[in-house]
Motif scaffolding. Structure first.
Motif, PDB file in Angstrom:
ATOM      1  N   ILE A  67       0.628  11.672   8.310  1.00  0.00           N
ATOM      2  CA  ILE A  67       0.663  10.696   7.225  1.00  0.00           C
ATOM      3  C   ILE A  67       0.268   9.331   7.754  1.00  0.00           C
ATOM      4  O   ILE A  67       0.880   8.827   8.706  1.00  0.00           O
ATOM      5  N   LEU A  68      -0.770   8.747   7.155  1.00  0.00           N
ATOM      6  CA  LEU A  68      -1.188   7.399   7.510  1.00  0.00           C
ATOM      7  C   LEU A  68      -0.320   6.424   6.731  1.00  0.00           C
ATOM      8  O   LEU A  68      -0.431   6.308   5.515  1.00  0.00           O
ATOM      9  N   GLU A  69       0.581   5.746   7.438  1.00  0.00           N
ATOM     10  CA  GLU A  69       1.538   4.859   6.790  1.00  0.00           C
ATOM     11  C   GLU A  69       0.852   3.574   6.337  1.00  0.00           C
ATOM     12  O   GLU A  69      -0.245   3.243   6.773  1.00  0.00           O
ATOM     13  N   SER A  70       1.536   2.843   5.452  1.00  0.00           N
ATOM     14  CA  SER A  70       0.967   1.599   4.928  1.00  0.00           C
ATOM     15  C   SER A  70       0.760   0.562   6.028  1.00  0.00           C
ATOM     16  O   SER A  70      -0.065  -0.336   5.893  1.00  0.00           O
ATOM     17  N   SER A  71       1.495   0.696   7.130  1.00  0.00           N
ATOM     18  CA  SER A  71       1.350  -0.231   8.255  1.00  0.00           C
ATOM     19  C   SER A  71       0.133   0.101   9.126  1.00  0.00           C
ATOM     20  O   SER A  71      -0.238  -0.677  10.006  1.00  0.00           O
ATOM     21  N   GLY A  72      -0.479   1.277   8.893  1.00  0.00           N
ATOM     22  CA  GLY A  72      -1.613   1.714   9.704  1.00  0.00           C
ATOM     23  C   GLY A  72      -1.233   2.686  10.802  1.00  0.00           C
ATOM     24  O   GLY A  72      -2.105   3.260  11.446  1.00  0.00           O
ATOM     25  N   SER A  73       0.070   2.877  11.019  1.00  0.00           N
ATOM     26  CA  SER A  73       0.513   3.842  12.030  1.00  0.00           C
ATOM     27  C   SER A  73       0.420   5.258  11.456  1.00  0.00           C
ATOM     28  O   SER A  73       0.398   5.453  10.235  1.00  0.00           O
TER      29      SER A  73
ATOM     30  N   GLY B  24       0.822  -1.198   0.000  1.00  0.00           N
ATOM     31  CA  GLY B  24       0.000   0.000   0.000  1.00  0.00           C
ATOM     32  C   GLY B  24       0.860   1.254   0.000  1.00  0.00           C
ATOM     33  O   GLY B  24       2.095   1.179   0.058  1.00  0.00           O
ATOM     34  N   LYS B  25       0.226   2.421  -0.057  1.00  0.00           N
ATOM     35  CA  LYS B  25       0.952   3.685  -0.114  1.00  0.00           C
ATOM     36  C   LYS B  25       0.603   4.558   1.094  1.00  0.00           C
ATOM     37  O   LYS B  25      -0.538   4.547   1.560  1.00  0.00           O
ATOM     38  N   PRO B  26       1.569   5.320   1.581  1.00  0.00           N
ATOM     39  CA  PRO B  26       1.256   6.281   2.656  1.00  0.00           C
ATOM     40  C   PRO B  26       0.264   7.329   2.153  1.00  0.00           C
ATOM     41  O   PRO B  26       0.329   7.752   0.995  1.00  0.00           O
ATOM     42  N   ILE B  27      -0.645   7.717   3.008  1.00  0.00           N
ATOM     43  CA  ILE B  27      -1.680   8.687   2.646  1.00  0.00           C
ATOM     44  C   ILE B  27      -1.569   9.896   3.573  1.00  0.00           C
ATOM     45  O   ILE B  27      -1.519   9.746   4.795  1.00  0.00           O
ATOM     46  N   ILE B  28      -1.527  11.090   2.983  1.00  0.00           N
ATOM     47  CA  ILE B  28      -1.469  12.310   3.787  1.00  0.00           C
ATOM     48  C   ILE B  28      -2.880  12.651   4.272  1.00  0.00           C
ATOM     49  O   ILE B  28      -3.779  12.945   3.480  1.00  0.00           O
ATOM     50  N   ILE B  29      -3.072  12.583   5.579  1.00  0.00           N
ATOM     51  CA  ILE B  29      -4.380  12.861   6.185  1.00  0.00           C
ATOM     52  C   ILE B  29      -4.514  14.346   6.522  1.00  0.00           C
ATOM     53  O   ILE B  29      -5.582  14.936   6.358  1.00  0.00           O
ATOM     54  N   ILE B  30      -3.431  14.943   7.019  1.00  0.00           N
ATOM     55  CA  ILE B  30      -3.405  16.384   7.284  1.00  0.00           C
ATOM     56  C   ILE B  30      -2.274  16.983   6.458  1.00  0.00           C
ATOM     57  O   ILE B  30      -1.120  16.569   6.589  1.00  0.00           O
ATOM     58  N   ASN B  31      -2.606  17.920   5.603  1.00  0.00           N
ATOM     59  CA  ASN B  31      -1.630  18.520   4.696  1.00  0.00           C
ATOM     60  C   ASN B  31      -1.564  20.025   4.954  1.00  0.00           C
ATOM     61  O   ASN B  31      -2.517  20.743   4.720  1.00  0.00           O
ATOM     62  N   ARG B  32      -0.411  20.463   5.526  1.00  0.00           N
ATOM     63  CA  ARG B  32      -0.225  21.879   5.874  1.00  0.00           C
ATOM     64  C   ARG B  32      -1.348  22.390   6.773  1.00  0.00           C
ATOM     65  O   ARG B  32      -1.900  23.466   6.575  1.00  0.00           O
ATOM     66  N   GLY B  33      -1.701  21.573   7.757  1.00  0.00           N
ATOM     67  CA  GLY B  33      -2.703  21.966   8.734  1.00  0.00           C
ATOM     68  C   GLY B  33      -4.143  21.753   8.303  1.00  0.00           C
ATOM     69  O   GLY B  33      -5.060  21.962   9.094  1.00  0.00           O
ATOM     70  N   LYS B  34      -4.359  21.304   7.058  1.00  0.00           N
ATOM     71  CA  LYS B  34      -5.720  21.101   6.543  1.00  0.00           C
ATOM     72  C   LYS B  34      -6.025  19.610   6.470  1.00  0.00           C
ATOM     73  O   LYS B  34      -5.273  18.846   5.885  1.00  0.00           O
ATOM     74  N   ILE B  35      -7.138  19.210   7.091  1.00  0.00           N
ATOM     75  CA  ILE B  35      -7.539  17.807   7.083  1.00  0.00           C
ATOM     76  C   ILE B  35      -8.112  17.438   5.715  1.00  0.00           C
ATOM     77  O   ILE B  35      -8.948  18.152   5.170  1.00  0.00           O
TER      78      ILE B  35
END
Length: 219
Positions: free
Chosen positions: A136-142, A91-102
């Protein structure tokens, strides 16, 4: 019931599983991919069944366990050489909060809710989402968290994160779009720095207007 056989099988498969896991490589529990978990669970279940059915030949369990180990090693080698396979498996890391914006859309795609976000932020001693620059939501879920920078006046200011633009000689178009840049822009910038062949670049990242470039190992 043959207790001696049960004890022998328990010790035998205990040693065999340790050897298999050592051969497959070291990874922290929190970094296991879905494929890792499936393989580990299957190997564990096979060992349990083999111990319970102490009259069945050991080879009947050893062979599938070794096959799974070989499959895991082969896929690991392929994933090292192919980012597409790596993304498919891990899987790929996903940015959940980007520059303070959810990014609510990214959260929905990952079936990740605000309770999950707040729980993981609290685990990292983050009191407020307002203190987070990137999550960042990592591929491991952390969840990896980068807090907003603070100046001497205790005021927050924007920072940046390392954005991988090239991995294993392949341009990451998604990350280029994320920083509002194009493939042509990247190639032109790299040419200015003397890098004309993208395939010779192992890793290229971009942070705060600066590039970090590492070439593939040359034999």
């Amino acid at each position: 019931m043959d207790y001696a056989a049960i004890v022998f099988r328990t010790l035998f498969f205990y040693g065999l599983i340790i050897i298999i896991f050592r051969v497959m490589g070291k990874r922290e529990i929190g970094e296991l991919s879905i494929l890792d978990l499936v393989v580990f669970i299957m190997i564990g279940e096979m060992a349990v069944v083999a111990i319970e059915k102490h009259d069945s030949p050991l080879l009947h369990t050893m062979v599938p366990m070794i096959v799974l180990m070989a499959l895991q090693i082969i896929l690991a080698i392929i994933s090292l050489k192919s980012k597409k396979v790596r993304d498919l498996i891990d899987g790929k890391p996903i940015i959940i909060i980007n520059r303070g914006k959810i990014d609510e859309d990214a959260m929905r795609k990952q079936r990740y809710n605000f309770d999950d976000l707040l729980t993981q932020l609290r685990e990292k001693n983050i009191r407020s989402i307002a203190d987070v620059e990137f999550a960042i939501l990592e591929s491991s879920g952390s969840l990896s968290v980068i807090e907003k920078l603070k100046n001497s006046g205790n005021e927050t200011k924007q920072g940046d994160i390392t954005i991988p633009l090239i991995l294993d000689g392949q341009i990451d178009e998604e990350n280029l779009r994320r920083i509002n840049k194009t493939n042509l822009w990247l190639r032109q910038e790299l040419k200015k720095k003397g890098y004309r062949d993208i395939k010779k670049i192992s890793f290229c990242s971009y942070e705060n207007g600066n590039f970090f470039i590492d070439l593939l190992d040359e034999e």
